[in-house]
Structures are given as C-alpha cells and as structure tokens.
Design a protein around this motif. Structure first.
Motif, PDB file in Angstrom:
ATOM      1  N   HIS A 113       0.847  -1.192   0.000  1.00 14.87           N
ATOM      2  CA  HIS A 113       0.000   0.000   0.000  1.00 14.87           C
ATOM      3  C   HIS A 113       0.878   1.236   0.000  1.00 14.87           C
ATOM      4  N   VAL A 114       0.437   2.256  -0.702  1.00 13.67           N
ATOM      5  CA  VAL A 114       1.061   3.575  -0.674  1.00 13.67           C
ATOM      6  C   VAL A 114       0.017   4.535  -0.132  1.00 13.67           C
ATOM      7  N   TYR A 115       0.446   5.421   0.761  1.00 14.18           N
ATOM      8  CA  TYR A 115      -0.440   6.351   1.447  1.00 14.18           C
ATOM      9  C   TYR A 115       0.042   7.777   1.208  1.00 14.18           C
ATOM     10  N   ARG A 116      -0.914   8.695   1.195  1.00 13.34           N
ATOM     11  CA  ARG A 116      -0.604  10.118   1.075  1.00 13.34           C
ATOM     12  C   ARG A 116      -1.401  10.846   2.170  1.00 13.34           C
ATOM     13  N   ARG A 117      -0.733  11.769   2.849  1.00 16.24           N
ATOM     14  CA  ARG A 117      -1.440  12.546   3.868  1.00 16.24           C
ATOM     15  C   ARG A 117      -2.139  13.700   3.164  1.00 16.24           C
TER      16      ARG A 117
END
Length: 145
Positions: A113-117
């Motif tokens: 998974h890749v996450y962005r704030r």
C-alpha cells in the motif's frame, strides 16, 4: 523503527484492519472511506484487472465486497513500512478466512500500500495485492468484470 513510521502505523493500521474486515463481510464503505478521492489512485488487485482513477477503483471495491461474507479472520502481517513527510508505505501479508462466493475460503495475499497525507489524514492511494507463489488459488475466484 523511526518515530514517524511508528506514529503512522499506530494511526493507520487499526483503521485499515477494521476496513478490511468490513469489506470481507460485504461492506465496502469503510475501505472506501480510507482511500483518497483525488487522482492519481490505483488498484492492482489480486483477482481483478488493473484499475486507475477513483471511479474505477471504487467500483472495484463494491464488486469485491459483494463476493465476500462471514469474515472469520483477517490479519495484516507487516513486513516493512515507512513514513516520511506526507508519504508512507506498507508491505506485508493479508491472512483471510472468509466465505467467498458462498464457499469457505482461507488464503493469503502479498500486499503493498502507498499512502498520502491529505489535510492531515492518511489516505491510501495505491494497493497491489497478489498471491504468494506457494499459495494455492481459492476454489471460487473473484469475478474479473
């Protein structure tokens, strides 16, 4: 593990685990809530064709949820994770015991998974899941439409 990564995992993993349990009980809502609605977003599903853009990704979540019920176990085993600034990632294994298309199924997926704030909240922007090479395919594969 560096403090930003520990803070990210403490914030995100409980929410993500709850969302995955929900989708494996037929409810895509909590997973949908964790994802960014701002493109680019992408989904490389274990049984589905590649999806890009929020419309395609959210449609895939509804299709997947419709095929699952009776989640008896969901566990995310984190192998590696990192967080820096407004980006983060997790790599690991999802262990599932569910009902898939009306039949009991137990399987493991490798997932990244890749996450962005966004506005102070972590959102998922990419998921890639596949079966480990030594994992047998479930008896009832997901519909690829």
């Amino acid at each position: 593990m560096p403090a930003p990564t520990e803070e990210f995992l403490a914030e995100m993993l409980p929410r993500q685990t709850a969302a995955e349990r929900a989708i494996h009980n037929g409810d895509a809502g909590p997973r949908t809530a964790l994802w960014s609605k701002a493109d680019p977003v992408s989904l490389f599903g274990a049984w589905l064709p590649i999806r890009t853009g929020w419309a395609d990704v959210s449609d895939a979540f509804r299709r997947v949820a419709a095929q699952f019920s009776d989640s008896r176990e969901y566990r995310f085993e984190v192998v590696a994770a990192g967080a820096s600034g407004d980006l983060a990632y997790t790599i690991g294994y999802e262990h599932n015991t569910v009902t898939l298309n009306g039949k009991p199924a137990t399987y493991t997926l490798r997932v990244t998974h890749v996450y962005r704030r966004e506005e102070g909240e972590w959102k998922i922007v990419h998921r890639h899941g596949d079966r480990p090479p030594d994992e047998p395919a479930p008896d009832a594969p997901l519909n690829s439409r």
